[in-house]
Write a protein that holds these residues in place. Sequence first.
Motif, PDB file in Angstrom:
ATOM      1  N   THR A 239     -13.493   1.808  -4.665  1.00  0.00           N
ATOM      2  CA  THR A 239     -12.431   1.407  -3.392  1.00  0.00           C
ATOM      3  C   THR A 239     -11.338   2.761  -3.284  1.00  0.00           C
ATOM      4  O   THR A 239     -11.290   3.809  -3.931  1.00  0.00           O
ATOM      5  CB  THR A 239     -12.146   0.091  -4.014  1.00  0.00           C
ATOM      6  OG1 THR A 239     -12.677  -1.402  -4.003  1.00  0.00           O
ATOM      7  CG2 THR A 239     -10.560  -0.005  -3.520  1.00  0.00           C
ATOM      8  N   SER A 240     -11.418   2.967  -2.304  1.00  0.00           N
ATOM      9  CA  SER A 240     -10.506   3.974  -1.100  1.00  0.00           C
ATOM     10  C   SER A 240      -8.625   3.202  -2.026  1.00  0.00           C
ATOM     11  O   SER A 240      -8.219   2.777  -2.173  1.00  0.00           O
ATOM     12  CB  SER A 240     -10.401   4.478  -0.812  1.00  0.00           C
ATOM     13  OG  SER A 240     -11.587   4.881  -0.371  1.00  0.00           O
ATOM     14  N   PHE A 241      -7.819   4.262  -2.455  1.00  0.00           N
ATOM     15  CA  PHE A 241      -6.534   4.036  -2.130  1.00  0.00           C
ATOM     16  C   PHE A 241      -5.638   4.744  -1.287  1.00  0.00           C
ATOM     17  O   PHE A 241      -6.060   6.065  -1.051  1.00  0.00           O
ATOM     18  CB  PHE A 241      -5.361   5.183  -3.925  1.00  0.00           C
ATOM     19  CG  PHE A 241      -4.974   3.865  -4.185  1.00  0.00           C
ATOM     20  CD1 PHE A 241      -4.123   2.891  -4.579  1.00  0.00           C
ATOM     21  CD2 PHE A 241      -3.600   5.327  -3.961  1.00  0.00           C
ATOM     22  CE1 PHE A 241      -3.144   2.555  -5.226  1.00  0.00           C
ATOM     23  CE2 PHE A 241      -2.323   4.471  -4.089  1.00  0.00           C
ATOM     24  CZ  PHE A 241      -1.875   3.747  -4.621  1.00  0.00           C
ATOM     25  N   PRO A 242      -5.036   4.150  -0.704  1.00  0.00           N
ATOM     26  CA  PRO A 242      -4.768   4.414   0.507  1.00  0.00           C
ATOM     27  C   PRO A 242      -3.430   5.871   0.888  1.00  0.00           C
ATOM     28  O   PRO A 242      -3.562   6.876   1.752  1.00  0.00           O
ATOM     29  CB  PRO A 242      -3.518   2.830   1.217  1.00  0.00           C
ATOM     30  CG  PRO A 242      -3.946   1.820   0.843  1.00  0.00           C
ATOM     31  CD  PRO A 242      -4.298   2.488  -0.396  1.00  0.00           C
ATOM     32  N   ARG A 276       6.787  -1.231  -2.173  1.00  0.00           N
ATOM     33  CA  ARG A 276       8.314  -0.667  -3.635  1.00  0.00           C
ATOM     34  C   ARG A 276       7.657  -1.419  -5.179  1.00  0.00           C
ATOM     35  O   ARG A 276       7.448  -1.173  -6.022  1.00  0.00           O
ATOM     36  CB  ARG A 276       8.763  -0.567  -3.107  1.00  0.00           C
ATOM     37  CG  ARG A 276       9.437   0.318  -1.813  1.00  0.00           C
ATOM     38  CD  ARG A 276      11.090   1.002  -1.777  1.00  0.00           C
ATOM     39  NE  ARG A 276      11.668  -0.161  -1.187  1.00  0.00           N
ATOM     40  CZ  ARG A 276      12.245  -0.499  -0.010  1.00  0.00           C
ATOM     41  NH1 ARG A 276      11.434  -0.090   0.797  1.00  0.00           N
ATOM     42  NH2 ARG A 276      12.558  -1.602   0.280  1.00  0.00           N
ATOM     43  N   ALA A 277       8.437  -2.591  -4.802  1.00  0.00           N
ATOM     44  CA  ALA A 277       7.968  -3.759  -5.664  1.00  0.00           C
ATOM     45  C   ALA A 277       6.483  -3.612  -5.853  1.00  0.00           C
ATOM     46  O   ALA A 277       6.462  -3.619  -7.708  1.00  0.00           O
ATOM     47  CB  ALA A 277       8.393  -5.016  -5.609  1.00  0.00           C
ATOM     48  N   MET A 278       5.472  -3.217  -5.565  1.00  0.00           N
ATOM     49  CA  MET A 278       4.021  -3.700  -6.374  1.00  0.00           C
ATOM     50  C   MET A 278       3.677  -2.105  -6.505  1.00  0.00           C
ATOM     51  O   MET A 278       3.026  -1.634  -7.626  1.00  0.00           O
ATOM     52  CB  MET A 278       3.219  -3.257  -5.055  1.00  0.00           C
ATOM     53  CG  MET A 278       3.637  -4.999  -4.873  1.00  0.00           C
ATOM     54  SD  MET A 278       1.618  -5.420  -2.965  1.00  0.00           S
ATOM     55  CE  MET A 278       1.914  -6.980  -3.561  1.00  0.00           C
ATOM     56  N   GLY A 281       3.189   3.235  -3.771  1.00  0.00           N
ATOM     57  CA  GLY A 281       3.519   4.666  -3.550  1.00  0.00           C
ATOM     58  C   GLY A 281       2.802   4.869  -1.494  1.00  0.00           C
ATOM     59  O   GLY A 281       3.014   6.196  -1.338  1.00  0.00           O
ATOM     60  N   TYR A 282       3.348   4.409  -1.009  1.00  0.00           N
ATOM     61  CA  TYR A 282       3.255   4.217   0.207  1.00  0.00           C
ATOM     62  C   TYR A 282       3.951   3.018   1.264  1.00  0.00           C
ATOM     63  O   TYR A 282       4.143   2.238   0.883  1.00  0.00           O
ATOM     64  CB  TYR A 282       1.848   4.034   0.703  1.00  0.00           C
ATOM     65  CG  TYR A 282       1.314   3.282  -0.098  1.00  0.00           C
ATOM     66  CD1 TYR A 282       0.788   1.683   0.844  1.00  0.00           C
ATOM     67  CD2 TYR A 282       0.315   2.982  -0.364  1.00  0.00           C
ATOM     68  CE1 TYR A 282       0.290   0.907   1.004  1.00  0.00           C
ATOM     69  CE2 TYR A 282      -0.387   1.794  -0.986  1.00  0.00           C
ATOM     70  CZ  TYR A 282      -0.930   0.833  -0.253  1.00  0.00           C
ATOM     71  OH  TYR A 282      -1.444  -0.423  -0.472  1.00  0.00           O
ATOM     72  N   THR A 283       4.015   3.484   2.237  1.00  0.00           N
ATOM     73  CA  THR A 283       4.980   2.354   3.161  1.00  0.00           C
ATOM     74  C   THR A 283       3.732   1.550   4.224  1.00  0.00           C
ATOM     75  O   THR A 283       3.354   2.279   4.346  1.00  0.00           O
ATOM     76  CB  THR A 283       5.960   3.359   3.946  1.00  0.00           C
ATOM     77  OG1 THR A 283       5.424   4.130   4.373  1.00  0.00           O
ATOM     78  CG2 THR A 283       6.987   3.718   3.225  1.00  0.00           C
TER      79      THR A 283
END
Length: 442
Positions: A239-242, A276-278, A281-283
């Motif tokens: 799987t890719s991480f955004p 952010r709570a999760m 590391g990205y918006t």
Amino acid sequence: MKVYLETFGCQMNVSDTERAATQFRAAGYDLIDHESGADVVIFNTCSIRERAAQKLYTRVGEIVHRHVGPLPVIGVTGCVAQLEGEAIFKQSPSVKVVAGTRATDRLPDLISRALEGERRVLDLGEREPGESWDVSIVERHSAQVGFVPIIEGCNKFCSYCIVPYSRGRERSRSAAEIWDEVIKLRDNGFKEIHLIGQNVNSYRPQTEAGMEGIAGSTPFSRLLRMVAKTGIERIKFTTSFPRDFHPDIVAALNDHENLCNWVHLPAQSGNDRVLRAMRRGYTRADYLRRIESINNCRRKVSITSDLIVGYPGETEAEFADTMSLVEQCRYEGLYIFKYSERAGTPSAKIADDVTKEQKTIRYMALERLQRSIQTPIYQSLVGKTFEVLAEGRSTKNPTDLTGHTTCHKVVNFAAPPSLIGEVVKVVIETAKPNSLLGRLVA
């Protein structure tokens, strides 16, 4: 001695089972495909889903109650084993061996200790230096599609996720080792490989030996180009991480036809506060820029994703942002999960204030929206011709074969079993909710 291996969970677990089977075969054990008659039963477990440990204990209980004669040696490996450790022995005294996620290669020795009379054998240690990642061709789950792990573990520590604790820190294989495995698969008739890992595009080998002179600004994009040069017919990755999905990955897709036109890019939420709570590391805007770059690929790329509904504190307005993200991204496939607490993760310390009823309502709303998007996408494929890798018989209709397109759509079609393992042309005649029915092109 006969060994039965049963796997729960993801592609990494399937790959670990292949590796364990290779070790058992080399140690002189016979592998069988049913628990009946087994001297050894091993459960390779996954902890991503809710009540994973309970599923394990239920299966162990079934073995104990159904078995006639002396009980087999029962072992547990994988993520539940790594997390629960010695507690498994207390919960299920019939279990004799508990081996963590990095003890795969040591399983035959651990089982031998149990067979020699050791009551409880526990190994939660790290991989030993010099351990290879070899998997025998005969132990592969498929003769057409090979899973090739390129990285294991995770350094991201998303607040809800247990993987960094069950799989450990990221560890990337060398490019040379991956090259050798792909070449071996290609030479043994495999048409498709999946480069797999918790986050494949976080790939960072200790050295980049083997990728010298290959274009790309990140190690993963260079690895993609290197693997493409093996000439194997199809290459998928998941799987890719955004946050680590860089434009040079799209550039590699543009340049190499055998890099398949499918990207799985989990969003998890469409709301910035929830992201952010999760600790993702990205918006939302960052994520949408990645989607835009994929959509700008010269080839049409199928995008699929994962989303979680009902994360602690998620409001109706924040859930609406997730709905609007799905409307904007127009995913061709979507896995939806209701948030469930995992003991030991940061989010487990937060009050889960979204009720089960609210989670169900949001799940169903998101599912309806995705269906309204996905249905016309699938219907638009009727009349088009695709190259399909025939992977085996269809489970629903044994006279049909089943396989995948390069964009990872499931296609069922009438054809003789002699075509299993071949890439064939199929014209689509009917669109189902999650699959396609087609006719073999002469």
